[in-house]
Design a protein around this motif. Structure first.
Motif, PDB file in Angstrom:
ATOM      1  N   GLU A 256      17.286  15.668 -10.941  1.00 45.15           N
ATOM      2  CA  GLU A 256      17.766  16.782 -10.169  1.00 45.15           C
ATOM      3  C   GLU A 256      16.777  17.072  -9.119  1.00 45.15           C
ATOM      4  OE1 GLU A 256      20.550  18.177 -10.685  1.00 45.15           O
ATOM      5  OE2 GLU A 256      21.316  17.093 -12.364  1.00 45.15           O
ATOM      6  N   ILE A 257      15.239  17.244  -9.223  1.00 53.79           N
ATOM      7  CA  ILE A 257      14.399  17.722  -8.472  1.00 53.79           C
ATOM      8  C   ILE A 257      14.203  16.564  -7.505  1.00 53.79           C
ATOM      9  CG2 ILE A 257      12.024  18.288  -8.137  1.00 53.79           C
ATOM     10  CD1 ILE A 257      12.340  19.736 -10.620  1.00 53.79           C
ATOM     11  N   LEU A 258      13.853  15.327  -7.897  1.00 50.44           N
ATOM     12  CA  LEU A 258      13.345  14.128  -7.053  1.00 50.44           C
ATOM     13  C   LEU A 258      14.564  13.870  -6.073  1.00 50.44           C
ATOM     14  CD1 LEU A 258      10.865  12.578  -7.018  1.00 50.44           C
ATOM     15  CD2 LEU A 258      12.164  10.625  -8.379  1.00 50.44           C
ATOM     16  N   PRO A 259      15.904  13.871  -6.204  1.00 48.06           N
ATOM     17  CA  PRO A 259      16.742  13.533  -5.083  1.00 48.06           C
ATOM     18  C   PRO A 259      16.809  14.760  -4.216  1.00 48.06           C
ATOM     19  CG  PRO A 259      17.926  13.517  -7.207  1.00 48.06           C
ATOM     20  CD  PRO A 259      16.516  13.992  -7.858  1.00 48.06           C
TER      21      PRO A 259
ATOM     22  N   GLY B 251       0.754  -1.141  -0.254  1.00 46.25           N
ATOM     23  CA  GLY B 251       0.017   0.098  -0.014  1.00 46.25           C
ATOM     24  C   GLY B 251       0.549   1.209  -0.123  1.00 46.25           C
ATOM     25  N   ALA B 252       1.760   1.173   0.788  1.00 47.27           N
ATOM     26  CA  ALA B 252       2.996   2.327   0.965  1.00 47.27           C
ATOM     27  C   ALA B 252       3.431   2.594  -0.637  1.00 47.27           C
ATOM     28  CB  ALA B 252       3.883   2.301   1.886  1.00 47.27           C
ATOM     29  N   VAL B 253       3.789   1.469  -1.224  1.00 50.25           N
ATOM     30  CA  VAL B 253       4.617   1.506  -2.459  1.00 50.25           C
ATOM     31  C   VAL B 253       3.672   2.151  -3.665  1.00 50.25           C
ATOM     32  CG1 VAL B 253       5.614   0.306  -4.462  1.00 50.25           C
ATOM     33  CG2 VAL B 253       6.261  -0.150  -2.174  1.00 50.25           C
ATOM     34  N   VAL B 254       2.404   1.673  -3.542  1.00 48.25           N
ATOM     35  CA  VAL B 254       1.323   2.137  -4.579  1.00 48.25           C
ATOM     36  C   VAL B 254       1.006   3.795  -4.191  1.00 48.25           C
ATOM     37  CG1 VAL B 254      -0.742   1.957  -5.429  1.00 48.25           C
ATOM     38  CG2 VAL B 254       0.426  -0.087  -4.784  1.00 48.25           C
ATOM     39  N   GLY B 255       0.690   4.044  -2.949  1.00 47.28           N
ATOM     40  CA  GLY B 255       0.440   5.250  -2.586  1.00 47.28           C
ATOM     41  C   GLY B 255       1.626   6.269  -2.838  1.00 47.28           C
ATOM     42  N   THR B 256       2.924   5.966  -2.540  1.00 39.48           N
ATOM     43  CA  THR B 256       3.863   6.970  -2.589  1.00 39.48           C
ATOM     44  C   THR B 256       4.443   7.076  -4.119  1.00 39.48           C
ATOM     45  OG1 THR B 256       4.703   6.006  -0.396  1.00 39.48           O
ATOM     46  CG2 THR B 256       6.171   7.335  -2.059  1.00 39.48           C
ATOM     47  N   ALA B 257       4.305   5.950  -4.988  1.00 44.05           N
ATOM     48  CA  ALA B 257       4.640   6.047  -6.366  1.00 44.05           C
ATOM     49  C   ALA B 257       3.510   7.003  -7.205  1.00 44.05           C
ATOM     50  CB  ALA B 257       4.389   4.672  -6.915  1.00 44.05           C
TER      51      ALA B 257
ATOM     52  N   VAL C  43      11.682   6.939  12.952  1.00 48.11           N
ATOM     53  CA  VAL C  43      12.252   7.290  11.780  1.00 48.11           C
ATOM     54  C   VAL C  43      11.720   8.598  11.283  1.00 48.11           C
ATOM     55  CG1 VAL C  43      12.801   6.193   9.452  1.00 48.11           C
ATOM     56  CG2 VAL C  43      12.752   4.894  11.538  1.00 48.11           C
ATOM     57  N   ASN C  44      10.526   8.754  11.387  1.00 47.34           N
ATOM     58  CA  ASN C  44      10.270   9.856  10.884  1.00 47.34           C
ATOM     59  C   ASN C  44      10.829  11.432  11.544  1.00 47.34           C
ATOM     60  OD1 ASN C  44       8.645  11.704   9.067  1.00 47.34           O
ATOM     61  ND2 ASN C  44       6.809  11.872  10.431  1.00 47.34           N
ATOM     62  N   PHE C  45      11.070  11.233  12.842  1.00 48.09           N
ATOM     63  CA  PHE C  45      11.841  12.347  13.612  1.00 48.09           C
ATOM     64  C   PHE C  45      13.232  12.402  12.908  1.00 48.09           C
ATOM     65  CE2 PHE C  45       8.815  11.285  17.346  1.00 48.09           C
ATOM     66  CZ  PHE C  45       7.935  11.979  16.965  1.00 48.09           C
ATOM     67  N   GLY C  46      13.808  11.044  12.811  1.00 46.30           N
ATOM     68  CA  GLY C  46      15.064  11.240  12.158  1.00 46.30           C
ATOM     69  C   GLY C  46      15.225  11.968  10.812  1.00 46.30           C
ATOM     70  N   VAL C  47      14.300  11.789   9.928  1.00 45.30           N
ATOM     71  CA  VAL C  47      13.964  12.289   8.674  1.00 45.30           C
ATOM     72  C   VAL C  47      13.876  13.791   8.748  1.00 45.30           C
ATOM     73  CG1 VAL C  47      12.723  12.333   6.534  1.00 45.30           C
ATOM     74  CG2 VAL C  47      13.268  10.067   7.368  1.00 45.30           C
ATOM     75  N   ASP C  48      13.052  14.335   9.752  1.00 42.87           N
ATOM     76  CA  ASP C  48      13.044  15.571   9.681  1.00 42.87           C
ATOM     77  C   ASP C  48      14.075  16.301  10.217  1.00 42.87           C
ATOM     78  OD1 ASP C  48      10.173  15.683   8.999  1.00 42.87           O
ATOM     79  OD2 ASP C  48       9.629  15.146  11.343  1.00 42.87           O
ATOM     80  N   GLU C  49      15.007  15.620  11.216  1.00 47.15           N
ATOM     81  CA  GLU C  49      16.340  16.230  11.471  1.00 47.15           C
ATOM     82  C   GLU C  49      17.132  16.314  10.386  1.00 47.15           C
ATOM     83  OE1 GLU C  49      17.436  14.127  14.867  1.00 47.15           O
ATOM     84  OE2 GLU C  49      16.171  14.940  16.135  1.00 47.15           O
TER      85      GLU C  49
ATOM     86  N   ALA D 226      10.752   9.547   1.881  1.00 45.28           N
ATOM     87  CA  ALA D 226      11.027   8.708   2.953  1.00 45.28           C
ATOM     88  C   ALA D 226       9.893   8.752   4.036  1.00 45.28           C
ATOM     89  CB  ALA D 226      12.415   8.801   3.459  1.00 45.28           C
ATOM     90  N   SER D 227       9.961   9.828   4.513  1.00 44.54           N
ATOM     91  CA  SER D 227       8.904  10.309   5.478  1.00 44.54           C
ATOM     92  C   SER D 227       7.216   9.844   5.102  1.00 44.54           C
ATOM     93  CB  SER D 227       8.768  11.716   5.953  1.00 44.54           C
ATOM     94  OG  SER D 227       7.722  12.214   6.876  1.00 44.54           O
ATOM     95  N   MET D 228       6.999  10.217   3.910  1.00 45.59           N
ATOM     96  CA  MET D 228       5.623   9.924   3.221  1.00 45.59           C
ATOM     97  C   MET D 228       5.452   8.270   3.211  1.00 45.59           C
ATOM     98  SD  MET D 228       5.316  12.576   0.100  1.00 45.59           S
ATOM     99  CE  MET D 228       4.314  11.629  -0.532  1.00 45.59           C
ATOM    100  N   PHE D 229       6.621   7.753   2.902  1.00 39.49           N
ATOM    101  CA  PHE D 229       6.429   6.390   2.641  1.00 39.49           C
ATOM    102  C   PHE D 229       6.250   5.566   3.910  1.00 39.49           C
ATOM    103  CE2 PHE D 229       8.511   2.023   2.700  1.00 39.49           C
ATOM    104  CZ  PHE D 229       7.803   1.495   1.622  1.00 39.49           C
ATOM    105  N   LEU D 230       6.877   5.991   5.028  1.00 38.13           N
ATOM    106  CA  LEU D 230       6.551   5.501   6.521  1.00 38.13           C
ATOM    107  C   LEU D 230       5.317   5.857   6.845  1.00 38.13           C
ATOM    108  CD1 LEU D 230      10.024   6.198   8.083  1.00 38.13           C
ATOM    109  CD2 LEU D 230       9.204   3.887   7.295  1.00 38.13           C
ATOM    110  N   HIS D 231       4.861   7.084   6.756  1.00 39.17           N
ATOM    111  CA  HIS D 231       3.585   7.434   7.113  1.00 39.17           C
ATOM    112  C   HIS D 231       2.710   6.669   6.291  1.00 39.17           C
ATOM    113  CE1 HIS D 231      -0.056   9.821   7.116  1.00 39.17           C
ATOM    114  NE2 HIS D 231       0.365  10.240   8.396  1.00 39.17           N
TER     115      HIS D 231
END
Length: 299
Positions: free
Chosen positions: A188-191, A85-91, A266-272, A198-203
């Protein structure tokens, strides 16, 4: 960047919990069946609704089925739904949101209309209707439904970020040099959006796990599949709470809570990592703590 990302204790704990459940989903059913000789679907009429014991470490349910074997088997079902579900939604969020923010104009208008359409839709009732109409299908269909209806919020966020990056000097310079729009979007933009993605995928993953549990609790799921959601739904149907059979519904609920906790850490770490203010605040806080420690030792 990856080294700084892994230095956070929150990220290490969160990734450790997620890795544990992924390994449990991959190898747990085989280990439980081979090493312990347990079958999650086998009925033992001599051990019905038994509390945890030496023979059944997490007890049995009303049908004499071992709870430990079902938790391990349910990890595979729930993690599969969460990841797919995360792969489909994030893609879908990436394919709609990033080009909309970069190209603008008619492309942005069309993709933004599609995003707004899904944003104003009552997602939960739609999921219930579609999943109910397709009742009896497997976990794959449930995961695809959850991912298909859960991408619009992420697409709106990615559109805003891509629009900001597209107006930066280095992107304008590459446009003037004749770089193709497709390469600019994906190279260029996506990286620059990896932290946010990554945060969106975990959520999305924890959202899919909880959505599957909710659908199963409402009886809209594959009754033949075993997941943490179907375990809670079965416990509810058999009045496990009123009968005090806590070992039936607490372990799967605890597993879902641990997945949510790991994703949040993990989301907190991504935010940092992604937020410059938080990156600057971490060394400053460390220096302040060292100064206070030296002042205390000097006193």
């Amino acid at each position: 960047m990856s080294t700084a990302f892994l230095t956070s204790w929150k990220v290490r704990i969160g990734l450790g919990i997620l890795a544990f459940f992924c390994l449990l989903a991959l190898f747990g059913p085989w280990a439980v069946h081979t090493l312990l000789g347990l079958d999650p679907r086998a009925n033992d009429i001599s051990a019905i609704a038994q509390p945890p014991s030496g023979e059944h470490l997490v007890g049995t349910n009303q049908f004499g089925q071992d709870i430990l074997a079902q938790i391990v088997e349910g990890a595979r079902g729930s993690m599969y739904v969460g990841l797919l579900g995360a792969v489909v939604g994030t893609a879908m969020a990436i394919l709609v949101g990033v080009p909309a923010g970069y190209y603008g104009g008619r492309v942005d208008a069309a993709l933004n209309f599609l995003t707004n359409l899904f944003l104003v839709m009552p997602v939960l009732p739609l999921i219930l209707i579609v999943a109910g109409y397709l009742e009896g299908t497997g976990l794959t269909t449930i995961a695809l439904i959850i991912g298909f209806f859960g991408w619009s919020g992420g697409a709106r966020t990615l559109r805003a970020q891509a629009l900001s990056i597209a107006n930066r000097d280095f992107v304008r310079a590459m446009r003037m040099l004749g770089e193709r729009g497709r390469r600019l979007v994906f190279a260029e933009i996506l990286p620059h959006l990896t932290g946010l993605i990554a945060s969106m995928f975990l959520h999305a993953m924890i959202g899919a796990v909880m959505a599957e549990a909710g659908l199963a609790f409402l009886g809209i799921s594959d009754s033949s599949a075993i997941s943490w959601g179907t375990m809670i739904q079965s416990a509810q149907q058999q009045s496990a709470v009123l009968r005090g059979l806590w070992w039936w519904f607490v372990p799967p609920g605890l597993c879902i809570a641990l997945i949510g906790t790991a994703a949040a850490l993990v989301n907190f770490g991504v935010d940092e990592l992604a937020n410059p203010k938080l990156r600057a605040a971490r060394p400053a806080s460390a220096r302040r703590a060292r100064r206070l420690a030296r002042a205390g030792s000097g006193a």
